[in-house]
Design an enzyme around this catalytic site. Structure first.
Site, PDB file in Angstrom:
ATOM      1  CD  GLU A   1       6.221  28.510  17.853  1.00 37.72           C
ATOM      2  OE1 GLU A   1       7.320  28.636  17.284  1.00 37.72           O
ATOM      3  OE2 GLU A   1       5.930  29.065  18.928  1.00 37.72           O
TER       4      GLU A   1
ATOM      5  CB  THR B   1       8.667  24.619  16.970  1.00 35.12           C
ATOM      6  OG1 THR B   1       8.939  25.942  16.491  1.00 35.12           O
ATOM      7  CG2 THR B   1       9.114  24.473  18.402  1.00 35.12           C
TER       8      THR B   1
END
Length: 313
Positions: free
Chosen positions: A259, A209
């Protein structure tokens, strides 16, 4: 577009749209439209197209509490510039400005400082000490050089029209109602920030991420997982993905993070700016019994997002 904090630097005379314009949503754009260069008559071409707003937001000044914004400063500037506004004047909202009466505000700010010849405001605009000034006061001075934009509403799934307002957009985002927020904005709600170093836990379960560093004033939507479309300067086209907002309870996170996992992407994103458009709310954030359970759920989230994009294409 010029951004003016110093009144001595203002390009005068002006055609102004007056208000806070947080989010620059559909209703705001109706208020701004009459003062854009493209809308001015030949007689008014000498006027500088100007949005006049306040910094900080008056509610923040009076409450002494930080106020989250749908469009923090840089975003607001970009949105106004894209409309064709020539000049943004940010009036410092302090004790001196707050105590100006309506008559003093019109004389000192609008007439003396801005040399306003044309004004556009929303139907419920108030100004001056204790919000005593109203449309009638402006009308008495500017007459037919004042444009008052009526309340803007939208008819969606519910038979009752919903008012297009920053407050209703905030409520929709708090509930994860992305479709409603985007409809009222007239564009996808987006998060713009640089990618910073995270704990890299996503890599360990196969879902790397990008951790976004956002302006502290940015209004975040409901914690949870979203289908998103991401623009990156290093990519010629937008990239689909999923985004998680929240505390990451499965890994005992202690602070809110944002994220983004990108589909079909390889490369270093650190220090790059991501523009993340919210497309669909998938599910609330939840705590899982194990990392394997979390991984399985993320796989499902990705499939849900991909199916949505496929249907939307």
């Amino acid at each position: 577009m010029r951004v003016i904090f110093d009144p001595t630097q203002i390009s005068r005379p002006t055609a102004i749209a007056l208000g806070n314009f947080d989010g620059v949503h559909i209703g705001h754009r109706h208020v701004i439209a009459p003062i854009l260069p493209s809308a001015l008559s030949n007689h008014d071409q000498h006027l500088t197209s100007t949005v006049v707003s306040f910094s900080p937001h008056p509610q923040e000044f009076f409450s002494k509490q930080p106020r989250s914004l749908l469009a923090p400063f840089d975003e607001k500037v970009a949105l106004l510039e894209s409309l064709g506004v020539e000049q943004l004047v940010l009036l410092p909202f302090d004790a001196d400005l707050a105590k100006l009466t309506a008559a003093e505000f019109m004389q000192q700010i609008l007439i003396d400082s801005l040399q306003v010849e044309l004004i556009s405001v929303g139907f419920d605009f108030h100004f001056g000490q204790k919000r005593q000034g109203n449309i009638t006061d402006l009308k008495n001075v500017w007459g037919d050089r004042l444009t008052v934009i009526p309340e803007q509403t939208m008819l969606l799934h519910d038979p009752t029209p919903i008012r297009i307002s920053s407050s209703n957009i905030r409520v929709a985002l708090a509930k994860g109602e992305v479709d409603l927020a985007n409809a009222l904005l007239g564009r996808p709600y987006n998060l713009v920030g640089k990618v910073v170093q995270g704990k890299q836990l996503g890599r360990t379960i196969g879902f790397p991420t990008a951790n976004l560093d956002l302006p502290v004033q940015k209004c975040l939507p409901r914690d949870g997982v979203y289908a998103v479309q991401v623009s990156i300067s290093s990519s010629p086209k937008p990239i689909f993905g999923v985004m998680n907002i929240g505390l990451r309870p499965t890994v005992n996170g202690d602070r809110r993070s944002v994220e983004v996992h990108l589909f079909d992407w390889q490369g270093d994103l650190y220090d790059q700016e991501l523009n993340v458009d919210l497309v669909k709310f998938i599910r609330p954030e939840q705590k899982f019994a194990s990392l394997d359970a979390l991984k399985a759920q993320i796989q499902d989230d990705c499939q849900t997002a991909l199916k949505h994009f496929a249907v939307s294409a």
